[in-house]
Design a protein around this motif. Structure first.
Motif, PDB file in Angstrom:
ATOM      1  N   GLY A  45      38.723  42.686  29.439  1.00  0.00           N
ATOM      2  CA  GLY A  45      38.040  41.782  30.359  1.00  0.00           C
ATOM      3  C   GLY A  45      38.266  42.149  31.807  1.00  0.00           C
ATOM      4  O   GLY A  45      37.372  41.995  32.641  1.00  0.00           O
ATOM      5  N   VAL A  46      39.458  42.646  32.118  1.00  0.00           N
ATOM      6  CA  VAL A  46      39.758  43.077  33.486  1.00  0.00           C
ATOM      7  C   VAL A  46      38.850  44.242  33.882  1.00  0.00           C
ATOM      8  O   VAL A  46      38.321  44.290  34.993  1.00  0.00           O
ATOM      9  N   MET A  47      38.664  45.183  32.959  1.00  0.00           N
ATOM     10  CA  MET A  47      37.775  46.326  33.231  1.00  0.00           C
ATOM     11  C   MET A  47      36.338  45.858  33.441  1.00  0.00           C
ATOM     12  O   MET A  47      35.654  46.298  34.379  1.00  0.00           O
ATOM     13  N   LEU A  48      35.868  44.964  32.582  1.00  0.00           N
ATOM     14  CA  LEU A  48      34.501  44.447  32.724  1.00  0.00           C
ATOM     15  C   LEU A  48      34.323  43.731  34.052  1.00  0.00           C
ATOM     16  O   LEU A  48      33.305  43.917  34.742  1.00  0.00           O
ATOM     17  N   ALA A  49      35.299  42.922  34.432  1.00  0.00           N
ATOM     18  CA  ALA A  49      35.214  42.184  35.690  1.00  0.00           C
ATOM     19  C   ALA A  49      35.116  43.137  36.873  1.00  0.00           C
ATOM     20  O   ALA A  49      34.275  42.963  37.766  1.00  0.00           O
ATOM     21  N   GLY A  50      35.977  44.151  36.887  1.00  0.00           N
ATOM     22  CA  GLY A  50      35.958  45.096  37.993  1.00  0.00           C
ATOM     23  C   GLY A  50      34.639  45.829  38.111  1.00  0.00           C
ATOM     24  O   GLY A  50      34.069  45.954  39.198  1.00  0.00           O
ATOM     25  N   GLY A 104      44.238  46.413  39.583  1.00  0.00           N
ATOM     26  CA  GLY A 104      43.479  47.212  38.624  1.00  0.00           C
ATOM     27  C   GLY A 104      42.007  46.851  38.617  1.00  0.00           C
ATOM     28  O   GLY A 104      41.127  47.719  38.627  1.00  0.00           O
ATOM     29  N   ALA A 105      41.711  45.549  38.603  1.00  0.00           N
ATOM     30  CA  ALA A 105      40.314  45.092  38.649  1.00  0.00           C
ATOM     31  C   ALA A 105      39.664  45.495  39.962  1.00  0.00           C
ATOM     32  O   ALA A 105      38.503  45.939  39.986  1.00  0.00           O
ATOM     33  N   MET A 106      40.407  45.377  41.052  1.00  0.00           N
ATOM     34  CA  MET A 106      39.849  45.714  42.365  1.00  0.00           C
ATOM     35  C   MET A 106      39.594  47.210  42.494  1.00  0.00           C
ATOM     36  O   MET A 106      38.569  47.628  43.051  1.00  0.00           O
ATOM     37  N   LEU A 107      40.507  48.029  41.979  1.00  0.00           N
ATOM     38  CA  LEU A 107      40.296  49.480  42.026  1.00  0.00           C
ATOM     39  C   LEU A 107      39.096  49.878  41.178  1.00  0.00           C
ATOM     40  O   LEU A 107      38.280  50.716  41.591  1.00  0.00           O
ATOM     41  N   THR A 108      38.973  49.279  39.998  1.00  0.00           N
ATOM     42  CA  THR A 108      37.802  49.542  39.152  1.00  0.00           C
ATOM     43  C   THR A 108      36.523  49.221  39.908  1.00  0.00           C
ATOM     44  O   THR A 108      35.579  50.020  39.941  1.00  0.00           O
ATOM     45  N   TRP A 119      36.102  42.697  45.523  1.00  0.00           N
ATOM     46  CA  TRP A 119      36.666  41.420  45.925  1.00  0.00           C
ATOM     47  C   TRP A 119      36.393  40.315  44.919  1.00  0.00           C
ATOM     48  O   TRP A 119      37.257  39.457  44.685  1.00  0.00           O
ATOM     49  N   ARG A 120      35.237  40.297  44.320  1.00  0.00           N
ATOM     50  CA  ARG A 120      34.927  39.252  43.356  1.00  0.00           C
ATOM     51  C   ARG A 120      35.749  39.426  42.082  1.00  0.00           C
ATOM     52  O   ARG A 120      36.194  38.434  41.490  1.00  0.00           O
ATOM     53  N   ALA A 121      35.973  40.658  41.677  1.00  0.00           N
ATOM     54  CA  ALA A 121      36.831  40.907  40.514  1.00  0.00           C
ATOM     55  C   ALA A 121      38.257  40.478  40.816  1.00  0.00           C
ATOM     56  O   ALA A 121      38.931  39.860  39.981  1.00  0.00           O
ATOM     57  N   GLY A 122      38.725  40.819  42.014  1.00  0.00           N
ATOM     58  CA  GLY A 122      40.064  40.391  42.409  1.00  0.00           C
ATOM     59  C   GLY A 122      40.201  38.877  42.399  1.00  0.00           C
ATOM     60  O   GLY A 122      41.214  38.333  41.953  1.00  0.00           O
TER      61      GLY A 122
END
Length: 212
Positions: free
Chosen positions: A59-64, A114-118, A70-73
């Motif tokens: 889910g973190v990968m999908l969010a990023g 991680g989400a933000m970098l993605t 910024w929205r994923a973060g």
């Protein structure tokens, strides 16, 4: 009401806080919920590792990749805030401040950068980020960054060496690589069917709406 006042009212109604539209905030909420839901299958500890294997990094990968930096973060930060209040939203029904000092704390905290970098890597791909970029983004953000923070914290909390903690983390790698591939394929298909799922496209539309 003057034309200027009407424009101002319309703008304030379509966005909320720091340039996030109400639609963006809804997406943030959906992805925070998605990461939580992916914890429902539970957690699995293998080979005596104190850090469990879960689906939530998927889910973190999908969010990023879909929300952008910024929205994923924000989505991950919302989830962490809810967890900190005691809600059992992590795999295995875990929650509370204790999870932030547990052996898995570094991996959990690593979800945020991680989400933000993605998202940042995907955004650099512009309107049409290719499958290779998506794979790299999910690998570096959803795996590399999470391990970078997770392994040292695990070593410090459990008292093992960095080498031992890294060796224990190898048990996560096959599953995480599968998540990278699946997330990239899901995101690629979603972005083809729904262009607004491309962070750069979404940003362009928000900017265009702001100029009107």
């Amino acid at each position: 009401m003057s034309q200027q006042e009407g424009t101002s009212g319309s703008s304030s109604g379509s966005s909320s806080g720091r340039g996030f539209s109400t639609g963006d905030l809804a997406r943030v909420s959906v992805f925070a919920a998605l990461i939580a839901v992916l914890g429902l299958p539970g957690a699995l500890n293998v080979f005596g590792n104190a850090v469990p294997i879960t689906l939530q990094t998927f889910g973190v990968m999908l969010a990023g990749a879909i929300l952008g930096t910024w929205r994923a973060g924000l989505a991950v930060a919302v989830l962490m805030a809810l967890v900190a209040t005691g809600l059992p939203l992590l795999a295995g029904g875990r929650g509370g401040l204790g999870v932030f000092v547990a052996p898995s704390a570094g991996f959990l905290i690593g979800w945020l950068p991680g989400a933000m970098l993605t998202g940042w890597i995907v955004e650099r791909g512009g309107r049409t980020p290719g499958i290779v970029r998506l794979l790299i983004a999910c690998l570096l953000g959803g795996v590399g960054m999470v391990y970078l923070l997770g392994i040292p914290v695990q070593a410090a909390v459990t008292g093992v060496s960095l080498g031992q903690a890294a060796l224990l983390s190898l048990t996560f790698l096959p599953g995480d690589l599968i998540k990278v591939v699946l997330a990239s394929l899901v995101v690629r298909g979603t972005q083809r069917a729904y262009p607004d799922a491309v962070p750069a496209v979404r940003q362009e539309r928000l900017k265009a709406a702001g100029r009107r």
